[in-house]
Design an enzyme around this catalytic site. Structure first.
Site, mmCIF file in Angstrom:
data_model
loop_
_atom_site.group_PDB
_atom_site.id
_atom_site.type_symbol
_atom_site.label_atom_id
_atom_site.label_comp_id
_atom_site.label_asym_id
_atom_site.label_seq_id
_atom_site.Cartn_x
_atom_site.Cartn_y
_atom_site.Cartn_z
ATOM 1 N N SER A 643 0.858 -1.150 0.133
ATOM 2 C CA SER A 643 -0.122 -0.037 0.024
ATOM 3 C C SER A 643 0.957 1.244 0.008
ATOM 4 O O SER A 643 1.603 1.514 -1.033
ATOM 5 C CB SER A 643 -1.019 -0.016 1.172
ATOM 6 N N GLU A 764 -8.931 -5.495 -4.508
ATOM 7 C CA GLU A 764 -8.357 -4.016 -3.645
ATOM 8 C C GLU A 764 -9.547 -3.136 -3.237
ATOM 9 O O GLU A 764 -9.380 -2.445 -2.044
ATOM 10 C CB GLU A 764 -7.270 -3.475 -4.690
ATOM 11 N N HIS A 855 -7.411 -5.847 -0.118
ATOM 12 C CA HIS A 855 -6.017 -5.018 -0.277
ATOM 13 C C HIS A 855 -5.543 -5.456 1.226
ATOM 14 O O HIS A 855 -6.170 -5.508 2.449
ATOM 15 C CB HIS A 855 -6.351 -3.452 -0.052
#
Length: 947
Positions: A643, A764, A855
């Site tokens: 991320s 995600e 995610h």
């Protein structure tokens, strides 16, 4: 007038030890939490000091350990598949609305009290859960009980199981599961009295209290309860008048006779969720309920001998049987404690109050624990001290009496929800994965061979001073935690590039993580500080490789939250694969990225912002200068992150300031939305100059004509800055850290020429789109217009063509493509164009319920930190670590034992599918990426699609 009651025999409650009698209920035989003074009970401990033994407990369970003779019993539930992990901190939402997935094993473990050796393990039940649970809880939340001959283990939505002390199942009573309020599941523990074991099951369908025969399991009686929101363990109150069963309730507090007949009741206007358990002291029974969202959070002291409604119409003050009442003196989860003449209340959000236990009068109001913490476990007391265990695993030692004073803090550095237990001079503390047996080293029974009592003797000399590590969770791995790599960025150093550490000469034992950077998430839990520039190192003590490759982990969190402090085994799994693992903390939010014209003016480079990136560079410089002392190769360093950590890797590969500090890079789900990049002093399609944001903030706080606003900002405490200044800031294209836009750097082939891995997860967008999505088509279109302008209709047509106007699905896919998949492909193509080797992956295993392959879902696989993984998950985790470690060693992830992974080229457009079956595929989201390429070439999106 306050009516004092006879104390007589009840004073013994202030002196009795928790295990002097059989462990008949939560908090022992008397349920008070007060223990007789014992020279073997320590005031100070940590993961090694005063630890007789440590036992690993598989699965999850929040029941206290209980002791019968020389045996320790705990319950747990082991899942074959990974589910949502419990986390600390205040939780005010719904439960996990779906039952946990996969086969679960409801288990009971028995350990030797002297050595910690496992004596036996029994499985009470195997199957799939049929009810949901609270996200902080487990399917083994209840504390077992005993009559000295038998062990009674309650799994609240499943059944009551009776074992001999040798592990033989004697009988069982299955419980029909019901829907509980907010889908939180059951939690009240069983209570034993004489030949009866009592169970309360409050739910939304058919609540009851029942008695079962301890020898046969036959039901003696069952009484219906008109309750839906109570999880308190009942209390068998042996008072001067009779023996009765006291059970709090959200609607009515009640007492029952031993044959299930109601004796007394009253509506205490309890808070909406009733969790603390009753107990007795000074001849009175204490009832409380303190949900944080309610204005009325009462504590009652009840006299014995009542019958009927003891407080008609809520008249507490004149009730003959309510000795005293406080309207706002109750905790949410913890149970209070009376020690001497004082009633102590520990609040979930990190405060303590003290009242006179006889009169209810306040002795002192809310006092905050420091460092801050959150609390679910109930306090205990001995030797003139009250002990409070936070969810962060830190026990605060509080001086008993009318003044609040923290005498010491004792860390275990793992999530703690269960209330500790005490027996025979031993304190038993259950963490997320272990049971610690804690006793003074002088105890004859303490085993010094079951844990490493002291830090390793190896001293590592760093450029700042000598340091010493400690054994990690895996004893073959040595951890060095909380190593400062730069000076504390406080005072005049706030919003300055990182400065050198002040050197030291004495050996610094690195056994505790450094503070996390200041952040709004979980702020009340503590452990945060502006003094945050620390890193951690893990290395195997069994490796014979002289120069091991180094892997530096950069955490994610949108540049506003997170830390490199690795719980649940730290970097053990990767370190055991013959690499040196490093993780770092860096400044976040406004402290890490704030831009302002006056900050730029005071900089010798004429710039401001990007302090977090400069922190990361300083950490890599520390690695270059020091890692050889740990056995690492400073000429073979791989940086990897997820991320915003992946974004950091992207930025570090672009900036010329990091050249030569690392040699390979892995980008996991890098967040590369173009709008996060803005020029420092010029307006662009992405927004106004980055410095404008700083001016806007200081004008709002101090006015537009204030002198030296930066001095005023630096004078604010970090906590106040966190509250008053926005935390989301752009990465500044400043001409120094980034001579031009990172997109331009990559487009022009000016990034570092190193091998890289880049990848994304299939779902995600689920983390960012939420479960609700958009209200209607117009709402969705308005959001697209705001972000993409004239291209909104093209995107509407593309993303809704196969979804039957499923707006949430469309939003999830667009975020996945726009923020992650397309930028990842653009990065891979830029590396390929430069001639650098690059590999691409796509993680598709749905591991997080409705969020799918979400995610960050791959992180547990990369670090080998899946809890009780299925064989399929364990195999995938091994494959991730094989690829990542081989890449760190050689610059190519391919290694014997895992499928071949071809390099990415623009022409072939291949990627590796990371799932139960690892395969190679091509043209990942090609049409969507092509469309987004075309749109971006014609104009950069102006605003994030974040609903």
């Amino acid at each position: 007038m306050i009516r004092l009651v006879a104390l007589s025999a009840f004073l013994i409650f202030c002196r009795i030890g928790l295990a002097d009698e059989n462990w008949t209920r939560f908090r022992g035989a008397d349920a008070t939490g007060v223990v007789a003074d014992d020279p073997d009970l320590p005031d100070s401990w940590d993961q090694t000091e005063n630890v007789a033994w440590v036992a690993d407990v598989p699965g999850q369970g929040w029941g206290s350990p209980i002791v019968v003779g020389d045996r320790v019993f705990v319950s747990s539930v082991v899942a074959e598949e990974e589910n949502i992990k419990p986390q600390g901190g205040l939780y005010l939402g719904e439960g996990v609305r779906d039952p946990a997935k996969g086969i679960h094993h409801w288990k009971v473990f028995c350990f030797d009290l002297k050595s910690g050796d496992k004596l036996w393990e029994q499985e009470a039940f195997q199957g799939r859960p049929v009810v949901p649970r609270h996200p902080k809880s487990s399917y083994a939340a209840e504390t077992p009980a005993t009559d000295g001959d038998r062990l009674f283990v309650l799994f609240g939505d499943l059944g009551l199981f009776c074992y001999s002390l040798d592990g033989d199942l004697l009988w069982k009573q299955m419980i029909e599961p019901k829907k509980t309020n907010m889908d939180y599941g059951a939690a009240a523990s069983p209570v034993v009295h004489g030949d009866q074991v009592f169970v309360v099951y409050d739910n939304k369908e058919a609540s009851w209290i029942a008695s079962f025969d301890t020898k046969t399991g036959d039901q003696n009686w069952r009484t219906k309860r008109d309750e839906v929101m109570s999880w308190a363990t009942p209390f068998v109150w042996q008072n001067e008048v009779r023996t009765e069963i006291v059970v709090p309730g959200q609607r009515v507090n009640r007492s029952y006779s031993l044959d299930g007949k109601e004796l007394w009741r009253f509506d205490g206007d309890m808070s909406i969720l009733v969790i603390p358990s009753p107990f007795a002291a000074h001849g009175m029974c204490y009832l409380s309920s303190g949900y944080v969202g309610d204005a009325h959070r009462p504590t009652f002291a009840i006299r014995p001998g009542a019958s009927g409604d003891i407080a008609p119409k809520g008249d507490f003050a004149s009730s003959e049987f309510i000795e005293w009442y406080q309207p706002k003196a109750s905790p949410y989860n913890t149970t209070q404690i009376v020690y001497g003449d004082y009633l102590y209340t520990v609040y979930d959000q990190g405060f303590m109050t003290c009242h006179n236990a006889l009169t209810g009068k306040e002795v002192y109001g809310k006092r905050r624990f420091s460092p801050k913490g959150s609390f679910t476990a109930s306090p205990w007391a001995y030797d003139g001290k009250v002990f409070c265990l936070s969810e962060q695993g830190l026990t605060y030692v509080i001086k008993a009496g009318p003044e609040f004073e923290i005498l010491d803090t004792n860390p275990l550095n793992e999530l703690c929800i269960a209330t500790p237990s005490i027996a025979g001079g031993k304190l038993l503390v259950r963490t997320l994965t272990k049971v610690y047996c804690i006793t003074e080293d002088g105890s004859d029974e303490a085993s010094t061979t079951s844990v490493e009592k002291a830090a390793t003797k190896a001293i590592v000399q760093t450029t700042s001073g000598p340091i010493q590590g400690v054994p990690s969770r895996d004893p073959s791995v040595e951890a060095f935690k909380g190593i400062p790599y730069a000076a504390a960025p406080v005072g005049d150093l706030r919003w300055k590039p990182p400065q050198p550490v002040n050197p030291w000469s004495d050996v610094r034992v690195c056994d505790q993580y450094g503070a996390k950077s200041m952040q709004q998430k979980n702020f009340a839990q503590g452990g945060q500080s502006e003094d945050c520039l620390y890193l951690n190192v893990w290395r195997s003590t069994e490796s014979k490789t002289e120069k091991r490759p180094v892997m530096v982990w950069i955490h994610g969190g949108g540049f506003t939250q997170g830390s490199g402090n690795q719980e649940n085994g730290g970097g053990d799994a990767l370190a055991n694969r013959d690499v040196i693992l490093v993780s770092i903390n860096y400044r976040l939010g406004a402290l890490g990225f704030m831009t302002h014209p006056e900050l730029s003016a005071e900089s010798p480079d004429g710039v401001s912002g990007n302090y977090a990136i400069l922190d990361q560079i300083a950490a890599l410089q520390w690695v270059r200068d020091n890692i050889a002392g740990f056995g690492g190769d400073p000429h073979n360093v791989t940086i990897f992150g997820e991320s915003a950590g992946g974004t950091s890797v992207y930025l570090l590969t672009a900036t010329p300031l990091s050249k030569g500090l690392f040699h390979r890079a892995i980008l996991q789900s890098p967040w590369l939305d173009p709008v996060i990049f803005r020029k420092l002093k010029q307006e662009t399609d992405n927004g106004p100059p980055a410095e404008f944001d700083g001016t806007e903030q200081t004008n709002r706080l101090f006015g537009d004509d204030v002198e030296d606003p930066i001095a005023k900002l630096r004078a604010l405490p970090a906590e106040e800055l966190l509250e008053k200044v926005k935390q989301r800031w752009p990465v500044a294209i400043d001409g120094h850290v980034f001579p031009k836009s990172p997109l331009e750097i990559y487009a022009d082939g000016q990034q570092q020429d190193i091998p890289t891995i880049v990848g994304t997860n299939r779902d995600e967008g689920t983390m960012f789109a939420g479960r609700q999505g958009f209200k209607n088509m117009q709402d969705y279109r308005d959001a697209l217009v705001e972000r993409f302008g004239d291209n909104a209709d093209r995107l509407m047509e593309f993303y809704l063509q196969d979804t039957n106007e499923n707006l949430r699905k469309a939003a999830v896919q667009l975020i996945t493509d726009d923020w992650f998949v397309q930028p990842a492909r653009q990065f891979a193509r830029a590396m390929d164009s430069q001639g650098s080797d690059v590999w691409m992956y796509h993680f598709t295993k749905p591991v997080w319920g409705w969020m799918g392959a979400a995610h960050a879902a791959e992180i547990g696989y990369v670090f080998g930190k899946l809890e009780n993984p299925s064989p399929e998950d364990a195999k995938l985790s091994d494959a991730f670590m094989d690829y990542w470690v081989q890449f760190a060693k050689t610059g190519n992830p391919n290694v014997e034992g895992v499928p071949n992974w071809p390099t990415y080229t623009t022409d072939a457009d291949q990627h590796q599918i990371m799932d139960a079956d690892i395969t190679t595929a091509s043209e990942l989201r090609r049409e969507a990426c092509d469309l987004l390429d075309e749109i971006r070439n014609g104009g950069v999106p102006k605003k994030q699609l974040d609903r």
